[in-house]
Write a protein that holds these residues in place. Sequence first.
Motif, PDB file in Angstrom:
ATOM      1  N   GLY A  17       8.103  18.085  53.294  1.00  0.00           N
ATOM      2  CA  GLY A  17       8.068  16.852  54.065  1.00  0.00           C
ATOM      3  C   GLY A  17       7.714  15.672  53.186  1.00  0.00           C
ATOM      4  N   GLY A  18       7.583  14.531  53.811  1.00  0.00           N
ATOM      5  CA  GLY A  18       7.310  13.297  53.096  1.00  0.00           C
ATOM      6  C   GLY A  18       5.891  13.233  52.558  1.00  0.00           C
ATOM      7  N   TYR A  19       5.702  12.312  51.632  1.00  0.00           N
ATOM      8  CA  TYR A  19       4.398  12.165  50.993  1.00  0.00           C
ATOM      9  C   TYR A  19       3.342  11.628  51.953  1.00  0.00           C
ATOM     10  CZ  TYR A  19       7.257  12.902  46.911  1.00  0.00           C
ATOM     11  OH  TYR A  19       8.131  13.437  46.020  1.00  0.00           O
ATOM     12  N   ASP A  20       3.777  10.961  53.001  1.00  0.00           N
ATOM     13  CA  ASP A  20       2.819  10.420  53.963  1.00  0.00           C
ATOM     14  C   ASP A  20       2.150  11.509  54.796  1.00  0.00           C
ATOM     15  OD1 ASP A  20       5.288  10.926  55.165  1.00  0.00           O
ATOM     16  OD2 ASP A  20       5.054   9.328  56.647  1.00  0.00           O
ATOM     17  N   THR A  21       2.642  12.746  54.713  1.00  0.00           N
ATOM     18  CA  THR A  21       2.037  13.848  55.467  1.00  0.00           C
ATOM     19  C   THR A  21       1.391  14.896  54.550  1.00  0.00           C
ATOM     20  OG1 THR A  21       4.150  15.037  55.567  1.00  0.00           O
ATOM     21  CG2 THR A  21       3.643  13.537  57.401  1.00  0.00           C
ATOM     22  N   LEU A  22       1.181  14.553  53.294  1.00  0.00           N
ATOM     23  CA  LEU A  22       0.572  15.494  52.346  1.00  0.00           C
ATOM     24  C   LEU A  22      -0.873  15.862  52.694  1.00  0.00           C
ATOM     25  CD1 LEU A  22       1.743  14.189  48.852  1.00  0.00           C
ATOM     26  CD2 LEU A  22       2.098  16.485  49.751  1.00  0.00           C
ATOM     27  N   GLU A  23      -1.591  14.980  53.339  1.00  0.00           N
ATOM     28  CA  GLU A  23      -3.024  15.177  53.548  1.00  0.00           C
ATOM     29  C   GLU A  23      -3.342  16.484  54.269  1.00  0.00           C
ATOM     30  OE1 GLU A  23      -6.952  12.895  55.288  1.00  0.00           O
ATOM     31  OE2 GLU A  23      -5.044  11.835  55.246  1.00  0.00           O
ATOM     32  N   ALA A  24      -2.563  16.856  55.293  1.00  0.00           N
ATOM     33  CA  ALA A  24      -2.843  18.089  56.027  1.00  0.00           C
ATOM     34  C   ALA A  24      -2.675  19.316  55.130  1.00  0.00           C
ATOM     35  CB  ALA A  24      -1.937  18.199  57.249  1.00  0.00           C
ATOM     36  N   SER A  25      -1.665  19.311  54.276  1.00  0.00           N
ATOM     37  CA  SER A  25      -1.468  20.436  53.350  1.00  0.00           C
ATOM     38  C   SER A  25      -2.591  20.498  52.326  1.00  0.00           C
ATOM     39  CB  SER A  25      -0.107  20.323  52.657  1.00  0.00           C
ATOM     40  OG  SER A  25       0.938  20.454  53.594  1.00  0.00           O
ATOM     41  N   TRP A  26      -3.023  19.324  51.843  1.00  0.00           N
ATOM     42  CA  TRP A  26      -4.152  19.299  50.906  1.00  0.00           C
ATOM     43  C   TRP A  26      -5.417  19.846  51.571  1.00  0.00           C
ATOM     44  CZ3 TRP A  26      -4.437  19.591  46.044  1.00  0.00           C
ATOM     45  CH2 TRP A  26      -3.530  18.943  45.207  1.00  0.00           C
ATOM     46  N   GLU A  27      -5.652  19.484  52.824  1.00  0.00           N
ATOM     47  CA  GLU A  27      -6.838  19.973  53.528  1.00  0.00           C
ATOM     48  C   GLU A  27      -6.801  21.490  53.677  1.00  0.00           C
ATOM     49  OE1 GLU A  27      -7.050  17.680  57.134  1.00  0.00           O
ATOM     50  OE2 GLU A  27      -7.710  15.879  56.057  1.00  0.00           O
ATOM     51  N   GLN A  28      -5.639  22.057  54.011  1.00  0.00           N
ATOM     52  CA  GLN A  28      -5.478  23.500  54.132  1.00  0.00           C
ATOM     53  C   GLN A  28      -5.790  24.174  52.794  1.00  0.00           C
ATOM     54  OE1 GLN A  28      -1.416  24.799  54.444  1.00  0.00           O
ATOM     55  NE2 GLN A  28      -1.971  26.884  55.038  1.00  0.00           N
ATOM     56  N   LEU A  29      -5.232  23.647  51.725  1.00  0.00           N
ATOM     57  CA  LEU A  29      -5.434  24.223  50.395  1.00  0.00           C
ATOM     58  C   LEU A  29      -6.891  24.102  49.958  1.00  0.00           C
ATOM     59  CD1 LEU A  29      -4.004  25.547  47.996  1.00  0.00           C
ATOM     60  CD2 LEU A  29      -3.613  23.246  47.090  1.00  0.00           C
ATOM     61  N   ALA A  30      -7.492  22.957  50.181  1.00  0.00           N
ATOM     62  CA  ALA A  30      -8.889  22.739  49.782  1.00  0.00           C
ATOM     63  C   ALA A  30      -9.829  23.672  50.536  1.00  0.00           C
ATOM     64  CB  ALA A  30      -9.286  21.282  50.006  1.00  0.00           C
ATOM     65  N   ALA A  31      -9.540  23.943  51.799  1.00  0.00           N
ATOM     66  CA  ALA A  31     -10.391  24.849  52.578  1.00  0.00           C
ATOM     67  C   ALA A  31     -10.378  26.250  51.981  1.00  0.00           C
ATOM     68  CB  ALA A  31      -9.931  24.881  54.033  1.00  0.00           C
ATOM     69  N   VAL A  32      -9.210  26.736  51.589  1.00  0.00           N
ATOM     70  CA  VAL A  32      -9.123  28.062  50.979  1.00  0.00           C
ATOM     71  C   VAL A  32      -9.814  28.064  49.621  1.00  0.00           C
ATOM     72  CG1 VAL A  32      -7.543  29.778  50.001  1.00  0.00           C
ATOM     73  CG2 VAL A  32      -7.055  28.749  52.226  1.00  0.00           C
ATOM     74  N   ALA A  33      -9.561  27.030  48.827  1.00  0.00           N
ATOM     75  CA  ALA A  33     -10.178  26.964  47.498  1.00  0.00           C
ATOM     76  C   ALA A  33     -11.695  26.940  47.599  1.00  0.00           C
ATOM     77  CB  ALA A  33      -9.673  25.741  46.736  1.00  0.00           C
ATOM     78  N   SER A  34     -12.242  26.137  48.510  1.00  0.00           N
ATOM     79  CA  SER A  34     -13.700  26.032  48.592  1.00  0.00           C
ATOM     80  C   SER A  34     -14.341  27.294  49.150  1.00  0.00           C
ATOM     81  CB  SER A  34     -14.117  24.814  49.402  1.00  0.00           C
ATOM     82  OG  SER A  34     -13.728  24.958  50.746  1.00  0.00           O
TER      83      SER A  34
END
Length: 171
Positions: free
Chosen positions: A113-130
């Motif tokens: 998807g577009g760059y304006d919707t990246l935040e939700a994917s980053w949040e998902q990834l950060a939750a797993v990483a942390s």
Amino acid sequence: MLPLTPGPLHDVTWFDTERVPLAMAIHERVTMDVLRDLFDATYSAIGGAIARGELTPAGPALALYRGDPRGTFDIEIGFPVHTPWAGPVVADGITIVASEWPPGPTVAVSHIGGYDTLEASWEQLAAVASSSASGEPVALGELYVTEPSPEADPATLRTDLMIAVERTKGR
């Protein structure tokens, strides 16, 4: 090499990466509101260096974020290269230098998807990483698998998001 897969990573996936040599323009102490112009100017300059044979990419364009992207952070914009790059090269007033993606545990997921919707994917990834990492993130990366051109349909863009961590729990 960076964890580039033929298809998108629909689930968060762990990789062990090697040290990956990069050719990057480093911009310090920036904020999100300047990114579009920064990316445009940097990739235009790097495109000139590629056209002149001063740089040969070994994969898709990428950006590395160091620091908190919600505030002021440093960003590196460029490409992976096959061998450690000699650099630097100055192109259109932008200096391209040698850098690297750090070796070790890396967690990744694809954003479609577009760059304006990246935040939700980053949040998902950060939750797993942390929840899995016992150390702080070393680098945050965006690998632009689909070239972000003005003609591209934003719904079809693929950006692989990556977080390199110091070590992981139970690994």
